[in-house]
Design a protein around this motif. Sequence first.
Motif, mmCIF file in Angstrom:
data_model
loop_
_atom_site.group_PDB
_atom_site.id
_atom_site.type_symbol
_atom_site.label_atom_id
_atom_site.label_comp_id
_atom_site.label_asym_id
_atom_site.label_seq_id
_atom_site.Cartn_x
_atom_site.Cartn_y
_atom_site.Cartn_z
ATOM 1 N N SER A 1 14.919 28.122 67.244
ATOM 2 C CA SER A 1 15.666 27.934 66.018
ATOM 3 C C SER A 1 14.896 28.915 64.977
ATOM 4 O O SER A 1 13.763 29.244 65.518
ATOM 5 C CB SER A 1 15.237 26.325 65.424
ATOM 6 O OG SER A 1 13.925 26.247 65.311
ATOM 7 N N ALA B 1 13.104 28.034 62.611
ATOM 8 C CA ALA B 1 11.789 27.535 62.084
ATOM 9 C C ALA B 1 10.971 27.967 63.239
ATOM 10 O O ALA B 1 9.534 28.448 62.588
ATOM 11 C CB ALA B 1 11.896 25.986 62.073
ATOM 12 N N TRP C 1 7.577 30.591 62.421
ATOM 13 C CA TRP C 1 6.301 30.270 62.618
ATOM 14 C C TRP C 1 5.777 31.636 63.436
ATOM 15 O O TRP C 1 4.371 31.683 63.383
ATOM 16 C CB TRP C 1 6.129 29.035 63.548
ATOM 17 C CG TRP C 1 4.887 28.421 63.755
ATOM 18 C CD1 TRP C 1 4.525 28.621 65.344
ATOM 19 C CD2 TRP C 1 3.854 28.026 63.221
ATOM 20 N NE1 TRP C 1 3.229 28.247 65.310
ATOM 21 C CE2 TRP C 1 2.693 27.904 63.791
ATOM 22 C CE3 TRP C 1 3.690 28.085 61.809
ATOM 23 C CZ2 TRP C 1 1.410 27.679 63.630
ATOM 24 C CZ3 TRP C 1 2.256 27.680 61.329
ATOM 25 C CH2 TRP C 1 1.318 27.558 62.124
ATOM 26 N N PRO D 1 3.616 23.409 61.033
ATOM 27 C CA PRO D 1 4.389 22.443 60.276
ATOM 28 C C PRO D 1 5.363 21.546 61.082
ATOM 29 O O PRO D 1 5.651 21.987 62.157
ATOM 30 C CB PRO D 1 5.220 23.217 59.158
ATOM 31 C CG PRO D 1 4.718 24.635 59.519
ATOM 32 C CD PRO D 1 4.119 24.827 60.754
ATOM 33 N N GLN D 2 5.358 20.245 60.468
ATOM 34 C CA GLN D 2 6.093 19.158 61.122
ATOM 35 C C GLN D 2 7.763 19.727 61.522
ATOM 36 O O GLN D 2 8.096 19.451 62.733
ATOM 37 C CB GLN D 2 6.513 18.068 60.522
ATOM 38 C CG GLN D 2 7.083 16.648 61.186
ATOM 39 C CD GLN D 2 5.878 16.498 62.213
ATOM 40 O OE1 GLN D 2 4.648 16.402 62.334
ATOM 41 N NE2 GLN D 2 6.771 16.122 63.428
ATOM 42 N N GLU D 3 8.133 20.531 60.643
ATOM 43 C CA GLU D 3 9.425 20.966 60.808
ATOM 44 C C GLU D 3 9.604 21.979 62.270
ATOM 45 O O GLU D 3 10.560 21.930 63.114
ATOM 46 C CB GLU D 3 10.089 21.959 59.815
ATOM 47 C CG GLU D 3 11.178 22.472 59.863
ATOM 48 C CD GLU D 3 11.202 23.747 58.870
ATOM 49 O OE1 GLU D 3 12.581 24.312 58.689
ATOM 50 O OE2 GLU D 3 10.414 24.412 58.404
ATOM 51 N N VAL D 4 8.596 22.823 62.535
ATOM 52 C CA VAL D 4 8.486 23.545 63.580
ATOM 53 C C VAL D 4 8.020 22.836 64.848
ATOM 54 O O VAL D 4 8.896 22.978 66.076
ATOM 55 C CB VAL D 4 7.294 24.548 63.457
ATOM 56 C CG1 VAL D 4 6.978 25.462 64.768
ATOM 57 C CG2 VAL D 4 7.605 25.468 62.250
ATOM 58 N N LYS D 5 7.363 21.719 64.708
ATOM 59 C CA LYS D 5 7.144 20.897 65.991
ATOM 60 C C LYS D 5 8.606 20.235 66.343
ATOM 61 O O LYS D 5 8.878 19.849 67.434
ATOM 62 C CB LYS D 5 6.018 19.772 65.707
ATOM 63 C CG LYS D 5 4.837 20.331 65.440
ATOM 64 C CD LYS D 5 3.698 19.301 65.086
ATOM 65 C CE LYS D 5 2.418 19.793 64.737
ATOM 66 N NZ LYS D 5 1.163 19.025 64.267
ATOM 67 N N ASN D 6 9.090 19.587 65.179
ATOM 68 C CA ASN D 6 10.452 19.249 65.553
ATOM 69 C C ASN D 6 11.440 20.192 66.435
ATOM 70 O O ASN D 6 12.139 19.592 67.159
ATOM 71 C CB ASN D 6 11.154 18.461 64.277
ATOM 72 C CG ASN D 6 10.516 17.163 63.771
ATOM 73 O OD1 ASN D 6 9.536 16.694 64.227
ATOM 74 N ND2 ASN D 6 10.626 17.061 62.480
ATOM 75 N N ALA D 7 11.350 21.289 66.080
ATOM 76 C CA ALA D 7 12.256 22.301 66.472
ATOM 77 C C ALA D 7 11.886 22.558 67.882
ATOM 78 O O ALA D 7 12.799 22.663 68.965
ATOM 79 C CB ALA D 7 12.127 23.564 65.879
#
Length: 455
Positions: free
Chosen positions: A269, A271, A275, A339-345
């Motif tokens: 993704s 994100a 990163w 960031p949380q967004e990257v972990k979610n991705a």
Amino acid sequence: APPVNPALSSQLKELSESEGGLLDRRMFFDPEIYKVELERVFARSWSFLCHESQLAKAGDFFSTYIGADPVVVTRQRDGSISAVLNSCRHRGMKVCRADWGNAKAFTCTYHGWSYSTDGSLVSVPREEYAYYNEIDKSKLGLLRVPQVQSYKGLVFGCFDPEAPSLVDFLGDMTYYLDILLDRVDGGTEVISGVHKWKMRGNWKLAAEQFSGDNYHTISSHISVLLSEFPPEAADAFVNIDGLEINPAEGHGIGVMYSPTGAPFSAGSSEAILRWRDETRQESINRLGKERVEGMSWTHANVFPNFSYLHDSSVLRVWMPKSPTEMEAWSWCIVDKKAPQEVKNAWRTQAIRHFSPGGTWEQDDGENWSYCSGAGGQEGVVTRLSKLHVEMGVGHERSHPTLPGKVSHTYSEQNQRSLYRRWAEFMAAESWKDISVPVRTTEVIDRSDMAKAGES
Ligand code: FES
Ligand code: FE
């Protein structure tokens, strides 16, 4: 009894007598070999237990297995990590039936014997009447896993007190593990939750594939490549440039070079790509350009059954459950400070590709199931014909900058190495007969990471 057909008989004789580069199929289904394997491989080798982030606080525990032995790993009050056999000394009930959690003690639900988290037996119900106060509790603690050590967040255990230290056992594999574990300040953590699923197939089939089988991708996974990636990316994958690397006997890693980022970026993704860009310089400062930019995607296996995929963020253990069954345990590992967004991705990507319902995963499981278990390997004629594992023999070479022996991306050098190591363990009487890898790279100790939890 020999087969009656003389032509078949001589053909089988020839097959069963061939040497070198051929595998005997019995190692994938024979119950006697499996029994010896549990003892000589799993009870002697270092095995991956869990990630330190799963044991953040005192009393946090995680239940797992070393081979077929149930163990529970716990963070102690002094910060160390210990592991004990998850089997009550009274009648063998599992003292911890939860997958993970936090506990002050492990109290057996059968008759109530209670153990501290380090395994000491602390109380026995009605001790005075039942045992006349004659029971020696100090001798009845849960059996301890004598060696527990970590490497940059990954916790391993070993039942054999004679085994060398974890970093000695890993040898130069640490140089490649750092690509996954040591890219950025703060190291890694795993996202809560472990996928577990059972498959037909001997555990070695999965371990060998992760150690060195890039070859299957272009056939087994062709439908995923074509459905998920643009045509040029699928093409690039087939013609991929890369290396299979054997850093120490038994351990294997495959790296793919993708200077343009395709096709790997096509599966990631925005994100995650952002990163990677933001942290590129930091990673290069820590690991050097070659490991950061040259090795865009890696698959690997640490002997015997711990695998991972770098940039698919997946950690794996192939638990042996019977000669022809394994259970896959799968974690999603991420940079802790991302960031949380990257972990979610990363989590979504790992689930989409490499989970029980993952697009890539299902192709692999199908193969392993038919290679052992569902494939009729035990048949009288089938079991005599040996399997070919000679791809790239004689073309292994050293590399100007990378530790270990390297081969072209299509090679079975790592599979041969895993089976040689397996045979070495199977034949050895003790660790005195097992070689310890020669290390040529230094372990870089980072003060910004959790320290090894030793017991
Ligand atoms: Fe655990 Fe009896 S089996 S107390
Ligand atoms: Fe695969």
